[in-house]
Design a protein around this motif. Structure first.
Motif, PDB file in Angstrom:
ATOM      1  N   ASP A  67       4.928   0.849  19.818  1.00 27.35           N
ATOM      2  CA  ASP A  67       5.736  -0.150  20.508  1.00 27.35           C
ATOM      3  C   ASP A  67       7.011  -0.342  19.701  1.00 27.35           C
ATOM      4  N   VAL A  68       8.149  -0.121  20.321  1.00 23.14           N
ATOM      5  CA  VAL A  68       9.436  -0.194  19.633  1.00 23.14           C
ATOM      6  C   VAL A  68      10.021  -1.593  19.804  1.00 23.14           C
ATOM      7  N   MET A  83       9.639  -3.007  23.712  1.00 22.23           N
ATOM      8  CA  MET A  83       9.002  -4.289  23.958  1.00 22.23           C
ATOM      9  C   MET A  83       9.979  -5.385  24.351  1.00 22.23           C
ATOM     10  N   ASP A  84       9.423  -6.377  25.023  1.00 20.66           N
ATOM     11  CA  ASP A  84      10.141  -7.610  25.296  1.00 20.66           C
ATOM     12  C   ASP A  84      10.184  -8.454  24.017  1.00 20.66           C
ATOM     13  N   ASP A  85      10.915  -9.547  24.058  1.00 17.10           N
ATOM     14  CA  ASP A  85      11.098 -10.404  22.886  1.00 17.10           C
ATOM     15  C   ASP A  85       9.829 -11.223  22.635  1.00 17.10           C
ATOM     16  N   ARG A  86       9.229 -11.098  21.425  1.00 19.22           N
ATOM     17  CA  ARG A  86       7.991 -11.798  21.105  1.00 19.22           C
ATOM     18  C   ARG A  86       8.057 -12.365  19.684  1.00 19.22           C
ATOM     19  N   THR A  87       7.588 -13.596  19.535  1.00 22.42           N
ATOM     20  CA  THR A  87       7.553 -14.228  18.213  1.00 22.42           C
ATOM     21  C   THR A  87       6.672 -13.429  17.255  1.00 22.42           C
ATOM     22  N   PRO A 145       6.820  -6.819  31.347  1.00 19.42           N
ATOM     23  CA  PRO A 145       8.126  -7.173  30.770  1.00 19.42           C
ATOM     24  C   PRO A 145       8.642  -6.193  29.731  1.00 19.42           C
ATOM     25  N   TRP A 146       7.915  -5.118  29.496  1.00 22.56           N
ATOM     26  CA  TRP A 146       8.395  -4.077  28.595  1.00 22.56           C
ATOM     27  C   TRP A 146       8.672  -2.812  29.402  1.00 22.56           C
ATOM     28  N   VAL A 147       9.313  -1.832  28.760  1.00 22.88           N
ATOM     29  CA  VAL A 147       9.681  -0.585  29.428  1.00 22.88           C
ATOM     30  C   VAL A 147       8.897   0.563  28.806  1.00 22.88           C
ATOM     31  N   VAL A 148       8.240   1.351  29.647  1.00 28.42           N
ATOM     32  CA  VAL A 148       7.467   2.499  29.171  1.00 28.42           C
ATOM     33  C   VAL A 148       8.316   3.758  29.296  1.00 28.42           C
ATOM     34  N   LEU A 149       8.437   4.474  28.189  1.00 27.40           N
ATOM     35  CA  LEU A 149       9.196   5.719  28.145  1.00 27.40           C
ATOM     36  C   LEU A 149       8.315   6.827  27.584  1.00 27.40           C
ATOM     37  N   GLY A 150       8.752   8.069  27.790  1.00 30.14           N
ATOM     38  CA  GLY A 150       8.137   9.217  27.138  1.00 30.14           C
ATOM     39  C   GLY A 150       9.148   9.840  26.209  1.00 30.14           C
ATOM     40  N   ALA A 210      17.834  -7.269  23.003  1.00 30.36           N
ATOM     41  CA  ALA A 210      18.625  -6.050  23.234  1.00 30.36           C
ATOM     42  C   ALA A 210      17.800  -4.951  23.892  1.00 30.36           C
ATOM     43  N   ARG A 211      16.779  -5.306  24.669  1.00 28.19           N
ATOM     44  CA  ARG A 211      15.870  -4.301  25.218  1.00 28.19           C
ATOM     45  C   ARG A 211      16.602  -3.215  25.994  1.00 28.19           C
ATOM     46  N   ASP A 212      17.516  -3.605  26.878  1.00 31.90           N
ATOM     47  CA  ASP A 212      18.187  -2.616  27.717  1.00 31.90           C
ATOM     48  C   ASP A 212      19.027  -1.659  26.883  1.00 31.90           C
ATOM     49  N   ALA A 213      19.625  -2.153  25.816  1.00 28.32           N
ATOM     50  CA  ALA A 213      20.423  -1.289  24.939  1.00 28.32           C
ATOM     51  C   ALA A 213      19.529  -0.301  24.194  1.00 28.32           C
ATOM     52  N   VAL A 214      18.340  -0.757  23.752  1.00 36.18           N
ATOM     53  CA  VAL A 214      17.404   0.145  23.069  1.00 36.18           C
ATOM     54  C   VAL A 214      16.901   1.203  24.041  1.00 36.18           C
TER      55      VAL A 214
END
Length: 238
Positions: A68-69, A113-117, A98-103, A74-78
């Motif tokens: 998980d990155v 990942m989305d923003d998490r404490t 709320p996160w984006v899965v990539l290969g 800044a999710r969209d930029a990553v």
């Protein structure tokens, strides 16, 4: 003992290793025909090496361990940077999350990942989720193996380096039992000078793991499976 390596099987170790090195901002260690290695140093926390070892054919197993990155706001930029480096969008049945899965360039699934404490001070790898038949049992096994401690995060069980820095090690309910195929990614643990390899082997067996004896010739490390069948290696003391 301590967790040292995240290991990828790779048809093209340089290409795959360069992708992850650039995405995570890691530092090159080795680029040779035997493989590609890059180091991710977490200030105040652990050093983790990402190792890309050559295999002749693309791995065919389901992904039981992935990365998980971290992205935060800044999710969209990553995501855009990962796509620029050679990733692609991947549908693994995640649905509306709320996160984006990539290969990655060799189709290893990973999540931006989305923003998490819970991801505070993790560095660029937020978490290392692992499929588990019994998260409670496997968390105890890996805590003994690595010295990492309970982190109390969202997964059924989660461990973290004692510094409370660096990625989370998350044990997630497996969607299916481990197949006979070797996992395309695995973890390596390094012995310290005071560790006896045979005592460690006995401890692994007593806690539900088992040693494998693959026909890989004369290698200086020992190969095991954890209680859920996930492979890992125990490397000799430096």
């Amino acid at each position: 003992m301590y967790l040292e390596n995240i290991v990828f099987d790779a048809v093209d170790p340089r290409r795959l290793g360069t992708f992850w090195q650039d995405l995570l901002g890691a530092e090159l260690l080795t680029d040779s025909p035997e493989g590609f290695e890059t180091r991710l140093s977490i200030p105040g926390g652990p050093d983790l090496d990402l190792c890309f070892q050559p295999v002749p054919d693309p791995p065919a197993d389901p992904v039981r361990l992935h990365l998980d990155v971290l992205s935060g706001p800044a999710r969209d930029a990553v995501v855009a940077e990962a796509l620029r480096l050679g990733a692609r969008h991947l549908d693994i049945g995640q649905g509306n999350v709320p996160w984006v899965v990539l290969g990655d360039p060799e189709s290893n699934a990973f999540c931006v990942m989305d923003d998490r404490t819970a991801h505070r001070d993790t560095g660029p790898i937020a978490a290392i989720p692992i499929d588990s038949a019994d998260p409670e049992r496997d968390a105890r096994f890996w805590a003994w193996l690595t010295g990492w401690t309970d982190a109390g995060a969202a997964a059924p069980r989660t461990l973290r380096h004692p510094s409370l820095r660096g990625p989370l090690l998350e044990f997630c309910e497996e969607p299916a039992p481990k197949s006979e195929l070797k996992n395309r990614m695995h973890l390596d643990v390094r012995l310290e000078a005071a560790d006896d390899p045979d005592e460690v082997a006995a401890g692994i067996g007593a806690r539900g793991g088992r040693e494998l004896r693959p026909d890989w010739g004369d290698i200086p490390w020992r190969v095991y499976q954890d209680p859920s069948g996930n492979e890992f290696c125990v490397l000799p003391a430096p």
